[in-house]
Design a protein around this motif. Structure first.
Motif, PDB file in Angstrom:
ATOM      1  N   LYS A 176       0.842  -1.203   0.000  1.00  7.84           N
ATOM      2  CA  LYS A 176       0.000   0.000   0.000  1.00  7.84           C
ATOM      3  C   LYS A 176       0.884   1.263   0.000  1.00  7.84           C
ATOM      4  O   LYS A 176       0.651   2.180  -0.772  1.00  7.84           O
ATOM      5  N   ASP A 177       1.899   1.267   0.854  1.00 10.36           N
ATOM      6  CA  ASP A 177       2.792   2.450   0.906  1.00 10.36           C
ATOM      7  C   ASP A 177       3.513   2.664  -0.429  1.00 10.36           C
ATOM      8  O   ASP A 177       3.601   3.782  -0.932  1.00 10.36           O
ATOM      9  N   PHE A 230      -4.935   4.672   8.287  1.00 14.27           N
ATOM     10  CA  PHE A 230      -5.827   4.387   9.418  1.00 14.27           C
ATOM     11  C   PHE A 230      -5.297   3.208  10.220  1.00 14.27           C
ATOM     12  O   PHE A 230      -5.137   2.108   9.692  1.00 14.27           O
ATOM     13  N   LYS A 231      -5.006   3.488  11.474  1.00 14.40           N
ATOM     14  CA  LYS A 231      -4.424   2.483  12.379  1.00 14.40           C
ATOM     15  C   LYS A 231      -5.492   1.982  13.340  1.00 14.40           C
ATOM     16  O   LYS A 231      -6.659   2.328  13.199  1.00 14.40           O
ATOM     17  N   ARG A 271     -14.246   8.806  12.011  1.00 15.21           N
ATOM     18  CA  ARG A 271     -12.870   9.237  11.722  1.00 15.21           C
ATOM     19  C   ARG A 271     -12.583   9.242  10.217  1.00 15.21           C
ATOM     20  O   ARG A 271     -11.700   9.939   9.738  1.00 15.21           O
ATOM     21  N   ASN A 327      -4.679   4.784   3.093  1.00 16.42           N
ATOM     22  CA  ASN A 327      -3.912   3.571   3.321  1.00 16.42           C
ATOM     23  C   ASN A 327      -4.629   2.851   4.467  1.00 16.42           C
ATOM     24  O   ASN A 327      -4.512   3.243   5.617  1.00 16.42           O
ATOM     25  N   VAL A 375     -10.305  -6.726   9.723  1.00 20.12           N
ATOM     26  CA  VAL A 375      -9.601  -7.114  10.960  1.00 20.12           C
ATOM     27  C   VAL A 375     -10.598  -7.288  12.115  1.00 20.12           C
ATOM     28  O   VAL A 375     -10.461  -8.208  12.929  1.00 20.12           O
ATOM     29  N   LEU A 405     -13.342  -8.463  16.997  1.00 15.16           N
ATOM     30  CA  LEU A 405     -13.219  -7.240  17.800  1.00 15.16           C
ATOM     31  C   LEU A 405     -14.586  -6.581  18.046  1.00 15.16           C
ATOM     32  O   LEU A 405     -14.687  -5.625  18.806  1.00 15.16           O
TER      33      LEU A 405
END
Ligand code: ADP
Length: 278
Positions: free
Chosen positions: A69-70, A90-91, A105, A120, A129, A135
């Motif tokens: 991605k980077d 986005f982390k 966000r 990204n 995820v 989660l």
């Protein structure tokens, strides 16, 4: 010839049937030459996009760790004027972000008209995820596909061009890239145990990606599957799809700029008629 595979709305994606090492029948050399031309064309399009200020462009990049991605951002947008582009990674959400809905966000960072924004990772992490690692409860992430489609419809109906890319690599290619990172002292800082641990969940991730790509590819905000084992081909496929999507809009942007030019000249002529300097 289009290299990225555009997911037809309403069809079921089977990632296992898509060759991640595809090269489109090109050599690396000819692929890189085409890429150079596309990068220049993209720069030209972005200049006009910025000046005309009629559309925003949102490029979403998703893919497994090491899918590139980077690198895609660095190479596809290599000539873009930083004044007209932004990129966000986005982390794991912060506490504050977790106290809002999952799109809060994201919505904050979408492009205004005239701007090009690259994500990204994105809101899709909330059905990837989050789903694979449990989660959030099933009911929660399951309702998100509809929320995502509604959100993206709002964006596209507000003159945002939305283009989404899944960088498709094989688990073997990922293993090689992780090992290469480990062997390179300058790149080892990027390593994390979780990169290896998450590999255990590869099939669950593919299933989650297949659902996201199948349920959320729409005519206005399409998903593209990009064979990404070869970096040069990945860059070429992404650049080509963006240029193809923007090129038809360019005539409208130029027309609006021409109209604006006529108005500005008229204002100047009036200024001079009143005795202004020429
Ligand atoms: P990257 O792998 O993108 O270079 P990091 O190593 O910082 O960057 O990884 C970012 C992490 O944040 C990824 O593991 C990703 O799955 C996680 N992440 C992003 N969005 C979310 C989310 N909404 N919920 C949970 N985890 C998320």
């Amino acid at each position: 010839m289009t290299f990225a595979i555009r997911v037809k709305p309403g069809t079921r994606v089977d990632l296992g049937s898509i060759d991640s090492s595809d090269n489109g029948g090109l050599t690396k050399k000819s692929g890189k030459e085409r890429m150079e031309l596309l990068a220049l064309q993209l720069n030209d399009l972005q200049d006009t996009l910025y000046a005309a200020g009629q559309h925003g462009v949102l490029v979403v990049l998703q893919g497994m760790d090491t899918s590139g991605k980077d690198g895609t951002i660095r190479r596809v947008f290599r000539y873009i004027d930083p004044l007209g582009a932004k990129s966000w990674a986005f982390k794991v959400p912060t506490e504050l972000e977790l106290r809002h809905d999952f799109l809060w966000r994201i919505h904050d960072k979408v492009p205004e008209r005239g701007m090009m924004t690259i994500f990204n990772r994105s809101h899709y992490e909330d059905v990837l995820v989050v789903r694979v690692n449990n989660l959030a409860p099933v009911d929660v992430w399951r309702s998100r596909y509809e929320h995502i489609n509604a959100f993206e419809r709002l964006l596209t109906e507000s003159n945002t061009v939305v283009l989404k890319f899944f960088l498709h690599i094989s688990p073997e290619e990922q293993r090689l890239r992780l090992l290469a990172r480990e062997a390179d002292v300058e790149k080892s800082w990027k390593l994390s145990v979780s990169d290896w641990a998450q590999r255990q969940s590869w099939p669950a991730y593919m299933e989650a990606y297949e659902d996201a790509l199948s349920k959320c590819s729409t005519k206005q905000a399409p998903w593209h599957i990009v064979p990404a084992d070869r970096k040069w081909f990945r860059d070429l496929a992404v650049a080509e799809a963006i240029v193809d999507a923007l090129e038809p809009l360019k005539a409208g942007w130029i027309e609006s700029l021409a109209t604006l030019g006529v108005e500005r000249r008229k204002e100047l002529a009036e200024y001079r008629a009143r005795g202004g300097e020429s």
